[in-house]
Design a protein around this motif. Structure first.
Motif, PDB file in Angstrom:
ATOM      1  N   PHE A   1       1.612  -8.956 -10.284  1.00  0.00           N
ATOM      2  CA  PHE A   1       3.045  -8.717 -10.055  1.00  0.00           C
ATOM      3  C   PHE A   1       3.860  -9.452 -11.121  1.00  0.00           C
TER       4      PHE A   1
ATOM      5  N   ASP B   1       4.937  -8.092  -0.372  1.00  0.00           N
ATOM      6  CA  ASP B   1       3.629  -8.733  -0.525  1.00  0.00           C
ATOM      7  C   ASP B   1       3.734 -10.256  -0.483  1.00  0.00           C
TER       8      ASP B   1
ATOM      9  N   GLY C   1       2.786  -3.237  -6.618  1.00  0.00           N
ATOM     10  CA  GLY C   1       3.064  -4.020  -5.418  1.00  0.00           C
ATOM     11  C   GLY C   1       4.541  -4.025  -5.106  1.00  0.00           C
ATOM     12  N   SER C   2       4.930  -4.869  -4.161  1.00  0.00           N
ATOM     13  CA  SER C   2       6.335  -4.950  -3.762  1.00  0.00           C
ATOM     14  C   SER C   2       6.653  -6.365  -3.318  1.00  0.00           C
ATOM     15  N   TYR C   3       7.944  -6.644  -3.153  1.00  0.00           N
ATOM     16  CA  TYR C   3       8.351  -7.981  -2.721  1.00  0.00           C
ATOM     17  C   TYR C   3       7.809  -8.333  -1.341  1.00  0.00           C
TER      18      TYR C   3
ATOM     19  N   LEU D   1      -1.867 -12.863  -4.923  1.00  0.00           N
ATOM     20  CA  LEU D   1      -0.886 -12.331  -5.875  1.00  0.00           C
ATOM     21  C   LEU D   1      -0.901 -13.151  -7.153  1.00  0.00           C
TER      22      LEU D   1
ATOM     23  N   PRO E   1       4.317  -2.535 -11.851  1.00  0.00           N
ATOM     24  CA  PRO E   1       3.553  -3.397 -10.948  1.00  0.00           C
ATOM     25  C   PRO E   1       3.106  -2.632  -9.700  1.00  0.00           C
TER      26      PRO E   1
END
Length: 332
Positions: free
Chosen positions: A329, A162, A158-160, A291, A156
């Motif tokens: 994500f 986001d 992205g990250s948490y 997201l 993915p």
């Protein structure tokens, strides 16, 4: 009185990797709490995480290997070395009597990379059976393949973090409230700050109950909806043409492909109201940073990889990727 020792670990249950602090006294866990310094959960824990000590102390847990010589004989304790030797003897008997394809291994994504490697070496290099399977195939192979097709890497983008700055959550094929409760609490924190929530699911779940727009889709028609949303984004002129031109390839083939996914046809296929499909597309266009979040409802499908591919297409077309609060994500 002995002082409690703190052991930090990570919760394995839903794939989020929430931080856990376990207090240990006299070789026993006496308290479990969330790790306030951990970036995934900031101290919050779901029911499974907060009770993760129970299996460790359960009287039903094995504390030694057990063996029965035949089906009619009760289980009896045996040393681990003896158990491994007996297991190998029985496997060799099956191998020599019935051939390699009489043996199958079912392994797990909970295993370490090294353990997975050794299991495959055993099965393919020594036993020579073609039968090895893992829960990972249904769980994440589709998403990983879709990411690879679209982005060239199976992770993915992205990250948490986001979750804390996005303007729109698009949840499809996932009941986060029940299956990823800590992340869902984080989502709801951001929703209370003004972010919108679209939920796509055949069932009215606890997640759907919190949606600003609930799309109760006909099972098996997710791909039509995702392609139909891209059709509408094109129609609305909501594309990031600069991003498409500099960071993507193949866009010239999309108009002909999308011609089959008009709002009228997508509404007919999915069972959704056309106005709701248009609303979803408009919210995506207006969000800027958004997201998409999904899990088994999309992955466990014969077209699972294409679901991820279609979601990535939406992000690539709008340029909503690789920046804070935006991106595809997958949740596991």
């Amino acid at each position: 009185m002995a002082c409690a020792e703190e052991i930090r670990s990570v919760c394995p249950y839903c794939g989020v990797g929430c931080g856990i602090v376990m207090e240990v006294e006299n070789q026993k866990i006496v308290r479990v709490r969330g790790d306030a310094a951990h970036p995934a959960n900031s101290g919050r824990l779901c029911t499974k995480g907060s009770s993760c000590d129970k299996p460790v102390t359960s009287p039903a847990r094995l504390d030694c290997a057990l063996l029965r010589p035949d089906r009619a004989t009760p289980l009896a304790p045996i040393s681990m070395d003896a158990a491994i030797t007996e297991t190998a003897r029985r496997l060799r008997h099956i191998l020599e009597t019935y051939g390699p394809d009489a043996i199958a291994l079912y392994v797990s994504g909970q295993m370490s990379m090294e353990a997975q490697y050794l299991a495959n070496k055993l099965v393919k290099g020594y036993l020579r059976t073609r039968h090895i399977e893992s829960n990972s195939r249904l769980c994440m192979a589709a998403a990983g393949t879709g990411y690879k097709l679209s982005l060239g890497a199976d992770a993915p983008p992205g990250s948490y973090e986001d979750f804390d700055c996005t303007n729109l959550f698009f949840v499809i094929g996932a009941n986060m409230a029940d299956c990823h409760p800590i992340l869902f609490l984080r989502l709801m924190d951001r929703k209370r700050a003004g972010a919108k929530l679209i939920v796509v699911d055949p069932r009215r779940t606890a997640t759907a109950d919190k949606a600003d727009l609930f799309l109760q889709i006909r099972p098996g028609t997710d791909l039509a909806l995702l392609n139909g949303l891209l059709y509408l984004l094109v129609e609305q002129g909501a594309l990031d043409k600069n991003f498409i031109g500099t960071c993507t390839t193949g866009w010239e083939d999309m108009p002909a492909f999308l011609a089959d996914y008009t709002p009228e046809r997508v509404a007919s296929l999915t069972g959704l109201a056309e106005k709701d499909i248009r609303t979803a597309a408009r919210w995506i266009a207006e969000a800027g940073e958004w997201l998409s979040l999904w899990t088994m409802g999309l992955n466990q499908s014969t077209s699972g990889a294409w679901h991820t591919n279609a979601l990535c297409n939406l992000h690539l077309a709008t340029g909503a990727i690789c920046k804070p609060g935006a991106g595809p994500f997958s949740l596991t």
